[in-house]
Structures are given as structure tokens and as C-alpha cells.
Write a protein that holds these residues in place. Structure first.
Motif, PDB file in Angstrom:
ATOM      1  N   VAL A   1       0.922  -1.285  -0.035  1.00 22.97           N
ATOM      2  CA  VAL A   1      -0.138   0.045  -0.115  1.00 22.97           C
ATOM      3  C   VAL A   1       1.177   1.386   0.104  1.00 22.97           C
ATOM      4  O   VAL A   1       1.470   1.387   1.021  1.00 22.97           O
ATOM      5  N   GLN A   2       0.911   1.984  -1.095  1.00 24.23           N
ATOM      6  CA  GLN A   2       1.773   3.143  -1.318  1.00 24.23           C
ATOM      7  C   GLN A   2       1.018   4.470  -1.815  1.00 24.23           C
ATOM      8  O   GLN A   2       0.142   4.086  -2.725  1.00 24.23           O
ATOM      9  N   LEU A   3       1.340   5.354  -1.554  1.00 25.28           N
ATOM     10  CA  LEU A   3       1.060   6.607  -2.274  1.00 25.28           C
ATOM     11  C   LEU A   3       2.399   7.301  -2.652  1.00 25.28           C
ATOM     12  O   LEU A   3       3.199   7.489  -2.010  1.00 25.28           O
ATOM     13  N   GLN A   4       2.093   7.864  -3.798  1.00 24.42           N
ATOM     14  CA  GLN A   4       3.426   8.520  -4.515  1.00 24.42           C
ATOM     15  C   GLN A   4       2.861   9.853  -4.947  1.00 24.42           C
ATOM     16  O   GLN A   4       2.076   9.932  -5.986  1.00 24.42           O
ATOM     17  N   ALA A   5       3.465  10.863  -4.313  1.00 26.68           N
ATOM     18  CA  ALA A   5       3.163  12.221  -4.725  1.00 26.68           C
ATOM     19  C   ALA A   5       3.972  12.792  -5.793  1.00 26.68           C
ATOM     20  O   ALA A   5       5.321  12.414  -5.670  1.00 26.68           O
ATOM     21  N   SER A   6       3.694  13.352  -6.797  1.00 31.22           N
ATOM     22  CA  SER A   6       4.718  13.836  -8.098  1.00 31.22           C
ATOM     23  C   SER A   6       4.132  15.032  -8.544  1.00 31.22           C
ATOM     24  O   SER A   6       3.057  15.554  -8.241  1.00 31.22           O
ATOM     25  N   GLY A   7       4.834  15.909  -9.395  1.00 31.72           N
ATOM     26  CA  GLY A   7       4.605  17.000 -10.114  1.00 31.72           C
ATOM     27  C   GLY A   7       5.213  18.340  -9.569  1.00 31.72           C
ATOM     28  O   GLY A   7       4.936  19.304 -10.034  1.00 31.72           O
ATOM     29  N   GLY A   8       5.837  18.338  -8.315  1.00 33.50           N
ATOM     30  CA  GLY A   8       6.490  19.476  -8.017  1.00 33.50           C
ATOM     31  C   GLY A   8       7.639  19.959  -8.583  1.00 33.50           C
ATOM     32  O   GLY A   8       7.943  19.245  -9.742  1.00 33.50           O
ATOM     33  N   GLY A   9       7.963  21.082  -8.368  1.00 28.66           N
ATOM     34  CA  GLY A   9       9.087  21.717  -9.200  1.00 28.66           C
ATOM     35  C   GLY A   9       9.139  23.198  -8.925  1.00 28.66           C
ATOM     36  O   GLY A   9       8.770  23.703  -7.745  1.00 28.66           O
ATOM     37  N   LEU A  10      10.245  23.838  -9.648  1.00 27.87           N
ATOM     38  CA  LEU A  10      10.335  25.275  -9.514  1.00 27.87           C
ATOM     39  C   LEU A  10       9.633  26.159 -10.412  1.00 27.87           C
ATOM     40  O   LEU A  10       9.571  25.774 -11.675  1.00 27.87           O
ATOM     41  N   VAL A  11       8.790  27.102 -10.321  1.00 25.71           N
ATOM     42  CA  VAL A  11       8.067  27.972 -11.087  1.00 25.71           C
ATOM     43  C   VAL A  11       7.859  29.349 -10.520  1.00 25.71           C
ATOM     44  O   VAL A  11       8.268  29.582  -9.414  1.00 25.71           O
ATOM     45  N   GLN A  12       7.682  30.180 -11.482  1.00 24.91           N
ATOM     46  CA  GLN A  12       7.676  31.667 -11.117  1.00 24.91           C
ATOM     47  C   GLN A  12       6.317  32.017 -10.514  1.00 24.91           C
ATOM     48  O   GLN A  12       5.432  31.381 -11.016  1.00 24.91           O
ATOM     49  N   ALA A  13       6.186  33.172  -9.728  1.00 23.97           N
ATOM     50  CA  ALA A  13       5.269  33.519  -9.471  1.00 23.97           C
ATOM     51  C   ALA A  13       3.973  33.760 -10.458  1.00 23.97           C
ATOM     52  O   ALA A  13       4.432  34.334 -11.385  1.00 23.97           O
ATOM     53  N   GLY A  14       2.823  33.424 -10.403  1.00 21.42           N
ATOM     54  CA  GLY A  14       1.937  33.417 -11.365  1.00 21.42           C
ATOM     55  C   GLY A  14       1.710  31.966 -12.056  1.00 21.42           C
ATOM     56  O   GLY A  14       0.790  32.168 -12.868  1.00 21.42           O
ATOM     57  N   GLY A  15       2.633  31.264 -11.817  1.00 22.50           N
ATOM     58  CA  GLY A  15       2.842  30.000 -12.747  1.00 22.50           C
ATOM     59  C   GLY A  15       1.786  28.993 -12.280  1.00 22.50           C
ATOM     60  O   GLY A  15       0.949  29.292 -11.230  1.00 22.50           O
ATOM     61  N   SER A  16       1.658  27.738 -12.936  1.00 15.63           N
ATOM     62  CA  SER A  16       0.970  26.837 -12.400  1.00 15.63           C
ATOM     63  C   SER A  16       1.824  25.443 -12.204  1.00 15.63           C
ATOM     64  O   SER A  16       2.790  25.267 -13.137  1.00 15.63           O
ATOM     65  N   GLN A 118       5.629  10.445  -0.031  1.00 12.94           N
ATOM     66  CA  GLN A 118       6.900  10.812   0.363  1.00 12.94           C
ATOM     67  C   GLN A 118       6.989  12.362   0.320  1.00 12.94           C
ATOM     68  O   GLN A 118       7.993  12.786   0.706  1.00 12.94           O
ATOM     69  N   GLY A 119       6.235  13.208  -0.296  1.00 13.73           N
ATOM     70  CA  GLY A 119       6.392  14.605  -0.430  1.00 13.73           C
ATOM     71  C   GLY A 119       6.905  15.179  -1.812  1.00 13.73           C
ATOM     72  O   GLY A 119       7.729  14.236  -2.304  1.00 13.73           O
ATOM     73  N   THR A 120       6.566  15.971  -2.294  1.00 10.32           N
ATOM     74  CA  THR A 120       7.237  16.398  -3.556  1.00 10.32           C
ATOM     75  C   THR A 120       7.340  18.088  -3.392  1.00 10.32           C
ATOM     76  O   THR A 120       6.346  18.917  -2.847  1.00 10.32           O
ATOM     77  N   GLN A 121       8.507  18.587  -3.766  1.00 11.84           N
ATOM     78  CA  GLN A 121       8.845  19.958  -3.386  1.00 11.84           C
ATOM     79  C   GLN A 121       8.235  20.901  -4.355  1.00 11.84           C
ATOM     80  O   GLN A 121       8.455  20.855  -5.817  1.00 11.84           O
ATOM     81  N   VAL A 122       7.682  22.142  -3.991  1.00  9.64           N
ATOM     82  CA  VAL A 122       7.220  23.009  -4.553  1.00  9.64           C
ATOM     83  C   VAL A 122       7.736  24.405  -4.371  1.00  9.64           C
ATOM     84  O   VAL A 122       7.878  24.724  -3.201  1.00  9.64           O
ATOM     85  N   THR A 123       8.451  24.855  -5.373  1.00 13.59           N
ATOM     86  CA  THR A 123       9.144  26.196  -4.877  1.00 13.59           C
ATOM     87  C   THR A 123       8.733  27.415  -5.897  1.00 13.59           C
ATOM     88  O   THR A 123       8.802  27.070  -7.208  1.00 13.59           O
ATOM     89  N   VAL A 124       8.299  28.463  -5.298  1.00 16.88           N
ATOM     90  CA  VAL A 124       7.668  29.641  -6.278  1.00 16.88           C
ATOM     91  C   VAL A 124       8.752  30.703  -6.043  1.00 16.88           C
ATOM     92  O   VAL A 124       8.943  31.195  -4.969  1.00 16.88           O
TER      93      VAL A 124
END
Length: 126
Positions: A1-16, A118-124
């Protein structure tokens, strides 16, 4: 039984960004899924929740109008679409799951969730 988060990254303010929480080893149908985030030096905070059937959702006031939560049980995934990102959204984002009796509820406290990704880093950047 696992959950995996993905999709984080570095984005400029106003981005998606679009975060995904994928389940393996079980089907998500009766699982409430929550997204939490934690910035350095801050407590973990609730971002968004969705019931197993997808009909009940919650968005924190700080993200209302900018984030959308959705799920595709056929694909065993929950998504968090994040638009108009702000520097204060910078954090590690975690998805968490807990089984519910009816699939129509969600929970709002981290301690109510049994499974964590496990967590995914989002940096704006500003």
C-alpha cells in the motif's frame, strides 16, 4: 500500500503546477485523500481534501480560487491543480489517504490519515 506524490518543481510566481498522488497496492474508491504542505520552520498545514467519490471537497482559504482538487478513481490518482502560485505556496507537499466507510467523507487532521506519500517540493520564485 503506497501513495506517491509527484509533479512538484520550480515555477515563477503566477505560474502553475499540477501535483499527482498515485496509489499502488490498493484502489482509491473509498479513500479520502488529503493534501498537506509544510514549509521550512512551519507546521504542516492542510491544503485540500477530497472524498472517495469525489463529491465532497475542501480547499483552505489560502488557496481557494487558485487550487483545484480532483480524482480519477479509474486511474487511481488524485490531482491538485495549482494556478496563480505565490511565493508563500513554497513547501513540501504531501498526499495522504484514509479509508472511509461510505466514500463520501473526508478528514481534515493529519493524524486521521493512515497512508502518506513521500512529498514533492514546490518552489515558487518571486
Amino acid at each position: 500500500v503506497q501513495l506517491q506524490a509527484s509533479g512538484g518543481g520550480l515555477v515563477q510566481a503566477g505560474g502553475s503546477l499540477r501535483l499527482s498522488c498515485a496509489a499502488s497496492g490498493f484502489t482509491l474508491d473509498y479513500y479520502a485523500i488529503g493534501w498537506f504542505r509544510q514549509a521550512p520552520g512551519k507546521e504542516r498545514e492542510a491544503v485540500s481534501f477530497i472524498s472517495g467519490d469525489g463529491r465532497s471537497t475542501y480547499l483552505a482559504d489560502s488557496v481557494k480560487g487558485r487550487f483545484t482538487i480532483s480524482r480519477d478513481n479509474a486511474k487511481n490518482t488524485v490531482s491538485l491543480q495549482m494556478n496563480y502560485l505565490k511565493p508563500e505556496d513554497t513547501a513540501v507537499y504531501y498526499c495522504a489517504g484514509v479509508i472511509t466507510d461510505s466514500g463520501t467523507d473526508y478528514y481534515t487532521r493529519p493524524q486521521e490519515y493512515d497512508y502518506w506519500g513521500q512529498g514533492t517540493q514546490v518552489t515558487v520564485s518571486s
